[in-house]
Design an enzyme around this catalytic site. Structure first.
Site, PDB file in Angstrom:
ATOM      1  N   LYS A   1      -6.950  -4.708  -3.234  1.00 47.20           N
ATOM      2  CA  LYS A   1      -7.767  -5.249  -2.145  1.00 47.20           C
ATOM      3  C   LYS A   1      -8.815  -4.208  -1.748  1.00 47.20           C
ATOM      4  O   LYS A   1      -8.682  -3.031  -2.080  1.00 47.20           O
ATOM      5  CB  LYS A   1      -6.911  -5.627  -0.931  1.00 47.20           C
ATOM      6  CG  LYS A   1      -6.116  -4.489  -0.317  1.00 47.20           C
ATOM      7  CD  LYS A   1      -5.182  -5.031   0.768  1.00 47.20           C
ATOM      8  CE  LYS A   1      -4.245  -3.969   1.322  1.00 47.20           C
ATOM      9  NZ  LYS A   1      -4.909  -2.975   2.181  1.00 47.20           N
TER      10      LYS A   1
ATOM     11  N   CYS B   1      -2.017  -2.768   7.827  1.00 48.69           N
ATOM     12  CA  CYS B   1      -2.030  -3.667   6.671  1.00 48.69           C
ATOM     13  C   CYS B   1      -0.782  -4.537   6.571  1.00 48.69           C
ATOM     14  O   CYS B   1      -0.856  -5.662   6.080  1.00 48.69           O
ATOM     15  CB  CYS B   1      -2.241  -2.856   5.393  1.00 48.69           C
ATOM     16  SG  CYS B   1      -3.895  -2.123   5.329  1.00 48.69           S
TER      17      CYS B   1
ATOM     18  N   ASP C   1       0.789  -1.241   0.000  1.00 49.01           N
ATOM     19  CA  ASP C   1       0.000   0.000   0.000  1.00 49.01           C
ATOM     20  C   ASP C   1       0.822   1.293   0.000  1.00 49.01           C
ATOM     21  O   ASP C   1       0.529   2.242   0.738  1.00 49.01           O
ATOM     22  CB  ASP C   1      -0.939   0.011   1.209  1.00 49.01           C
ATOM     23  CG  ASP C   1      -1.944  -1.135   1.181  1.00 49.01           C
ATOM     24  OD1 ASP C   1      -1.929  -1.921   0.222  1.00 49.01           O
ATOM     25  OD2 ASP C   1      -2.740  -1.236   2.134  1.00 49.01           O
TER      26      ASP C   1
END
Length: 220
Positions: free
Chosen positions: A133, A178, A17
């Site tokens: 995602k 995450c 990310d």
């Protein structure tokens, strides 16, 4: 007696990310800009040590369940409980977030200093892909493998198994959300899992990793 050749251990680098909204946008993580530079430098020197590189990214629709703006009388960081539609006793308590990483917005994009290293779907000699995602508007994802209720899944497990990956190394943003949840899933799926602590940054500076089975590498 003839012994089989030693099987080569295949390694994947998961880069979690590294998107503009987490680096300089609505959910900015302190130290994100510096981290872009560190990961880019690491990739330039070490990409060929891996058999696969995977960038993950939040790919949220604007109506995503995790956005406070989509809940009446809620504001960012209010507590929120996710409840399974199959079993009401199966819950996950978290919070709601500011709108972030909405598909089609600049904040959704992975930082250009990293994606510019990809040439013909490779960094150096190593195959490089992107996995999204949080695409389902009703599912919150922290792990890049599964949603918080572990009922909805990305294609990542299948990709790693197809590529015969056995070791997974993880870096990126944010360590305490995450990154660690992706590491937890990786361990549960049977991969030997490492977190490159010097190539991550936290939201909560006091948080420490104590996840069983996750091997923390302080200098990667």
């Amino acid at each position: 007696m003839n012994f089989p050749e030693k099987i080569k251990i295949k390694r994947c680098l998961l880069i979690i990310d590294m998107q503009y909204d987490f680096i300089s946008g609505s959910l900015k993580v302190s130290g994100g800009e510096e981290l872009v530079m560190k990961i880019a430098e690491y990739l330039k020197e070490n990409s060929d040590n891996f058999d696969l590189i995977v960038f993950t990214k939040d790919d949220h629709p604007r109506e995503h369940v995790s956005f406070a703006s989509n809940h009446k009388s809620k504001v960012p960081f209010d507590e929120y409980t996710y409840v399974s539609k199959n079993d009401s006793s199966h819950v996950f308590k978290s919070c709601l977030w500011p709108d972030h990483c909405v598909v089609g917005t600049p904040g959704n994009e992975i930082h250009n200093d990293l994606t510019s290293l990809i040439l013909n779907e490779h960094i150096g000699k190593t195959k490089t892909i992107v996995v999204g995602k949080g695409k389902n508007l009703n599912r919150e994802y922290y792990s890049c493998f599964n949603d918080v209720l572990e009922e909805d899944f990305t294609e990542l497990q299948e990709i790693l198994e197809t590529e015969l990956i056995s070791e997974v190394f993880i870096c990126g943003l944010a360590y305490d959300y995450c990154v660690i949840n992706s590491a937890k899933s990786s361990v549960q799926l049977g991969f030997t899992t490492f977190v490159a602590e010097n190539l991550t940054r936290k939201i909560d500076s006091s948080w420490e990793c104590n996840e069983p089975g996750v091997k923390v590498v302080t200098q990667f």
